[in-house]
Design a protein around this motif. Structure first.
Motif, PDB file in Angstrom:
ATOM      1  N   GLU A  15       0.652  -1.053  -0.004  1.00 53.68           N
ATOM      2  CA  GLU A  15      -0.059   0.030  -0.058  1.00 53.68           C
ATOM      3  C   GLU A  15       0.748   1.454  -0.011  1.00 53.68           C
ATOM      4  OE1 GLU A  15      -3.228   2.297  -0.115  1.00 53.68           O
ATOM      5  OE2 GLU A  15      -3.275   0.364  -0.182  1.00 53.68           O
ATOM      6  N   GLU A  16       1.993   1.319   0.702  1.00 53.49           N
ATOM      7  CA  GLU A  16       2.943   2.448   0.682  1.00 53.49           C
ATOM      8  C   GLU A  16       3.518   2.586  -0.450  1.00 53.49           C
ATOM      9  OE1 GLU A  16       4.047   2.347   5.358  1.00 53.49           O
ATOM     10  OE2 GLU A  16       5.308   1.217   3.974  1.00 53.49           O
ATOM     11  N   ARG A  17       3.908   1.330  -1.283  1.00 51.60           N
ATOM     12  CA  ARG A  17       4.522   1.576  -2.630  1.00 51.60           C
ATOM     13  C   ARG A  17       3.371   2.120  -3.552  1.00 51.60           C
ATOM     14  NH1 ARG A  17       6.948  -3.320  -0.436  1.00 51.60           N
ATOM     15  NH2 ARG A  17       5.504  -4.608  -1.515  1.00 51.60           N
ATOM     16  N   LYS A  18       2.299   1.786  -3.518  1.00 50.47           N
ATOM     17  CA  LYS A  18       1.078   2.200  -4.333  1.00 50.47           C
ATOM     18  C   LYS A  18       0.943   3.742  -4.123  1.00 50.47           C
ATOM     19  CE  LYS A  18      -3.620   1.514  -5.701  1.00 50.47           C
ATOM     20  NZ  LYS A  18      -4.816   0.564  -5.201  1.00 50.47           N
ATOM     21  N   GLU A  19       1.080   4.150  -3.017  1.00 52.39           N
ATOM     22  CA  GLU A  19       0.808   5.771  -2.703  1.00 52.39           C
ATOM     23  C   GLU A  19       2.031   6.404  -3.124  1.00 52.39           C
ATOM     24  OE1 GLU A  19       0.292   6.128   1.536  1.00 52.39           O
ATOM     25  OE2 GLU A  19      -2.070   6.237   1.395  1.00 52.39           O
ATOM     26  N   TYR A  20       3.372   5.867  -2.912  1.00 55.81           N
ATOM     27  CA  TYR A  20       4.643   6.487  -3.465  1.00 55.81           C
ATOM     28  C   TYR A  20       4.441   6.691  -4.968  1.00 55.81           C
ATOM     29  CZ  TYR A  20       9.345   6.884  -5.274  1.00 55.81           C
ATOM     30  OH  TYR A  20      10.361   7.399  -5.712  1.00 55.81           O
ATOM     31  N   ARG A  21       4.194   5.631  -5.642  1.00 53.55           N
ATOM     32  CA  ARG A  21       3.910   5.483  -7.020  1.00 53.55           C
ATOM     33  C   ARG A  21       2.845   6.675  -7.630  1.00 53.55           C
ATOM     34  NH1 ARG A  21       4.442  -0.020  -6.443  1.00 53.55           N
ATOM     35  NH2 ARG A  21       2.048  -0.075  -7.010  1.00 53.55           N
ATOM     36  N   HIS A  22       1.768   6.665  -6.939  1.00 55.88           N
ATOM     37  CA  HIS A  22       0.817   7.751  -7.189  1.00 55.88           C
ATOM     38  C   HIS A  22       1.190   8.965  -7.140  1.00 55.88           C
ATOM     39  CE1 HIS A  22      -3.230   9.513  -7.838  1.00 55.88           C
ATOM     40  NE2 HIS A  22      -2.977  10.100  -6.611  1.00 55.88           N
ATOM     41  N   PHE A  23       1.880   9.385  -5.868  1.00 52.96           N
ATOM     42  CA  PHE A  23       2.326  10.566  -5.795  1.00 52.96           C
ATOM     43  C   PHE A  23       3.347  11.195  -6.781  1.00 52.96           C
ATOM     44  CE2 PHE A  23       5.384  13.480  -3.465  1.00 52.96           C
ATOM     45  CZ  PHE A  23       4.447  14.677  -3.229  1.00 52.96           C
ATOM     46  N   ARG A  24       4.270  10.287  -7.091  1.00 47.73           N
ATOM     47  CA  ARG A  24       5.427  10.485  -7.891  1.00 47.73           C
ATOM     48  C   ARG A  24       4.698  10.786  -9.477  1.00 47.73           C
ATOM     49  NH1 ARG A  24       8.418   7.856 -11.758  1.00 47.73           N
ATOM     50  NH2 ARG A  24      10.296   8.640 -11.998  1.00 47.73           N
ATOM     51  N   LYS A  25       3.687   9.820  -9.734  1.00 49.16           N
ATOM     52  CA  LYS A  25       3.227   9.809 -10.893  1.00 49.16           C
ATOM     53  C   LYS A  25       2.322  11.466 -11.130  1.00 49.16           C
ATOM     54  CE  LYS A  25      -0.394   8.033 -13.912  1.00 49.16           C
ATOM     55  NZ  LYS A  25      -1.274   6.780 -14.120  1.00 49.16           N
ATOM     56  N   GLU A  26       1.608  11.823 -10.120  1.00 44.43           N
ATOM     57  CA  GLU A  26       0.950  13.077 -10.065  1.00 44.43           C
ATOM     58  C   GLU A  26       1.923  14.141 -10.175  1.00 44.43           C
ATOM     59  OE1 GLU A  26      -2.176  13.801 -10.211  1.00 44.43           O
ATOM     60  OE2 GLU A  26      -2.971  11.722 -10.058  1.00 44.43           O
ATOM     61  N   LEU A  27       3.021  14.351  -9.426  1.00 42.90           N
ATOM     62  CA  LEU A  27       4.042  15.192  -9.702  1.00 42.90           C
ATOM     63  C   LEU A  27       4.579  15.355 -11.097  1.00 42.90           C
ATOM     64  CD1 LEU A  27       6.613  14.604  -6.658  1.00 42.90           C
ATOM     65  CD2 LEU A  27       4.758  16.662  -7.029  1.00 42.90           C
ATOM     66  N   ILE A  28       4.555  14.339 -11.767  1.00 42.93           N
ATOM     67  CA  ILE A  28       4.975  14.335 -13.067  1.00 42.93           C
ATOM     68  C   ILE A  28       4.088  14.870 -13.969  1.00 42.93           C
ATOM     69  CG2 ILE A  28       5.796  12.749 -15.300  1.00 42.93           C
ATOM     70  CD1 ILE A  28       7.307  11.240 -13.012  1.00 42.93           C
ATOM     71  N   ARG A  51       2.038  28.984  -5.399  1.00 42.14           N
ATOM     72  CA  ARG A  51       1.229  28.659  -4.171  1.00 42.14           C
ATOM     73  C   ARG A  51       0.226  27.963  -4.558  1.00 42.14           C
ATOM     74  NH1 ARG A  51       1.537  33.917  -3.285  1.00 42.14           N
ATOM     75  NH2 ARG A  51       3.159  34.818  -2.322  1.00 42.14           N
ATOM     76  N   LEU A  52      -0.574  28.119  -5.619  1.00 38.55           N
ATOM     77  CA  LEU A  52      -1.491  27.399  -6.283  1.00 38.55           C
ATOM     78  C   LEU A  52      -1.372  25.959  -6.569  1.00 38.55           C
ATOM     79  CD1 LEU A  52      -3.367  30.075  -8.447  1.00 38.55           C
ATOM     80  CD2 LEU A  52      -4.103  29.352  -6.190  1.00 38.55           C
ATOM     81  N   LEU A  53      -0.041  25.884  -7.010  1.00 40.13           N
ATOM     82  CA  LEU A  53       0.401  24.532  -7.470  1.00 40.13           C
ATOM     83  C   LEU A  53       0.582  23.512  -6.048  1.00 40.13           C
ATOM     84  CD1 LEU A  53       1.118  22.499  -9.510  1.00 40.13           C
ATOM     85  CD2 LEU A  53       3.505  23.542  -9.231  1.00 40.13           C
ATOM     86  N   GLU A  54       1.229  24.334  -5.031  1.00 42.14           N
ATOM     87  CA  GLU A  54       1.297  23.716  -3.822  1.00 42.14           C
ATOM     88  C   GLU A  54       0.125  23.349  -3.081  1.00 42.14           C
ATOM     89  OE1 GLU A  54       4.435  24.887  -0.476  1.00 42.14           O
ATOM     90  OE2 GLU A  54       2.808  26.297  -0.626  1.00 42.14           O
ATOM     91  N   LYS A  55      -0.897  23.899  -3.151  1.00 45.04           N
ATOM     92  CA  LYS A  55      -2.248  23.537  -2.888  1.00 45.04           C
ATOM     93  C   LYS A  55      -2.653  22.541  -3.497  1.00 45.04           C
ATOM     94  CE  LYS A  55      -3.758  27.940  -1.111  1.00 45.04           C
ATOM     95  NZ  LYS A  55      -4.437  29.220  -1.067  1.00 45.04           N
ATOM     96  N   ARG A  56      -2.467  22.375  -4.731  1.00 50.06           N
ATOM     97  CA  ARG A  56      -3.037  21.167  -5.729  1.00 50.06           C
ATOM     98  C   ARG A  56      -2.126  20.128  -5.076  1.00 50.06           C
ATOM     99  NH1 ARG A  56      -2.995  24.302 -10.508  1.00 50.06           N
ATOM    100  NH2 ARG A  56      -1.334  22.918 -11.277  1.00 50.06           N
ATOM    101  N   ILE A  57      -0.958  20.021  -5.018  1.00 44.50           N
ATOM    102  CA  ILE A  57      -0.165  18.915  -4.603  1.00 44.50           C
ATOM    103  C   ILE A  57      -0.626  18.396  -3.137  1.00 44.50           C
ATOM    104  CG2 ILE A  57       2.163  18.327  -3.520  1.00 44.50           C
ATOM    105  CD1 ILE A  57       3.163  20.031  -5.795  1.00 44.50           C
ATOM    106  N   ARG A  58      -1.196  19.125  -2.407  1.00 45.01           N
ATOM    107  CA  ARG A  58      -1.764  18.644  -0.932  1.00 45.01           C
ATOM    108  C   ARG A  58      -2.981  17.830  -1.301  1.00 45.01           C
ATOM    109  NH1 ARG A  58      -0.515  22.558   3.472  1.00 45.01           N
ATOM    110  NH2 ARG A  58       0.536  24.349   2.416  1.00 45.01           N
ATOM    111  N   ASN A  59      -3.400  17.862  -2.340  1.00 40.76           N
ATOM    112  CA  ASN A  59      -4.923  16.974  -2.508  1.00 40.76           C
ATOM    113  C   ASN A  59      -4.285  15.502  -2.894  1.00 40.76           C
ATOM    114  OD1 ASN A  59      -6.686  19.136  -2.429  1.00 40.76           O
ATOM    115  ND2 ASN A  59      -6.305  19.442  -4.621  1.00 40.76           N
ATOM    116  N   TYR A  60      -3.197  15.282  -3.043  1.00 38.25           N
ATOM    117  CA  TYR A  60      -2.777  13.915  -3.403  1.00 38.25           C
ATOM    118  C   TYR A  60      -1.642  13.572  -2.453  1.00 38.25           C
ATOM    119  CZ  TYR A  60      -0.002  16.383  -7.137  1.00 38.25           C
ATOM    120  OH  TYR A  60       0.734  17.082  -7.915  1.00 38.25           O
ATOM    121  N   LEU A  61      -1.539  14.250  -1.344  1.00 37.21           N
ATOM    122  CA  LEU A  61      -0.459  13.630  -0.374  1.00 37.21           C
ATOM    123  C   LEU A  61      -0.526  12.277   0.157  1.00 37.21           C
ATOM    124  CD1 LEU A  61       0.177  16.999   1.695  1.00 37.21           C
ATOM    125  CD2 LEU A  61       1.799  15.987   0.135  1.00 37.21           C
ATOM    126  N   PRO A  62       0.641  11.624   0.243  1.00 31.11           N
ATOM    127  CA  PRO A  62       0.395  10.253   0.853  1.00 31.11           C
ATOM    128  C   PRO A  62      -0.051  10.215   2.089  1.00 31.11           C
ATOM    129  CG  PRO A  62       2.552  10.675  -0.057  1.00 31.11           C
ATOM    130  CD  PRO A  62       1.763  11.722  -0.237  1.00 31.11           C
TER     131      PRO A  62
END
Length: 101
Positions: A15-28, A51-62
């Motif tokens: 599950e942690e690896r899945k969250e890691y992959r999802h987070f990395r994919k969203e960053l890309i 700042r707006l981009l930083e807020k969007r990143i908060r939506n898919y934090l592990p």
């Protein structure tokens, strides 16, 4: 302006690896480029956009781990030095990488 995302995420369980992959994919998908393992950076037109981009990143934090963000001006980013055994000529640390639309 550059937004740098630095993270240290656990990868012990499936599950942690899945969250890691999802987070990395969203960053890309957001346009970030890896400059070092677990360090991603993206060019932003101004601090408001960053700042707006930083807020969007908060939506898919592990759910666990540490994610840090750092906003840098182009001058601060260009002042970064790569400390290596042999110097390399690379555009990762220059304004040549900036795309003007």
């Amino acid at each position: 302006m550059r937004l740098m995302i630095i993270f240290d995420l656990p990868t012990e369980t499936a599950e942690e690896r899945k969250e890691y992959r999802h987070f990395r994919k969203e960053l890309i998908n957001e346009g970030f480029v890896m400059i070092q393992y677990s360090v991603y950076v993206r060019v932003c037109s101004n601090s408001t956009t960053a700042r707006l981009l930083e807020k969007r990143i908060r939506n898919y934090l592990p759910s666990s781990g540490v994610v840090q963000s750092l906003m840098l001006t182009e001058k601060q980013y260009n002042d970064m030095h790569f400390l290596l055994g042999e110097p390399i000529d690379d555009i990762r640390n220059s304004s040549d990488r900036t795309v003007i639309l």
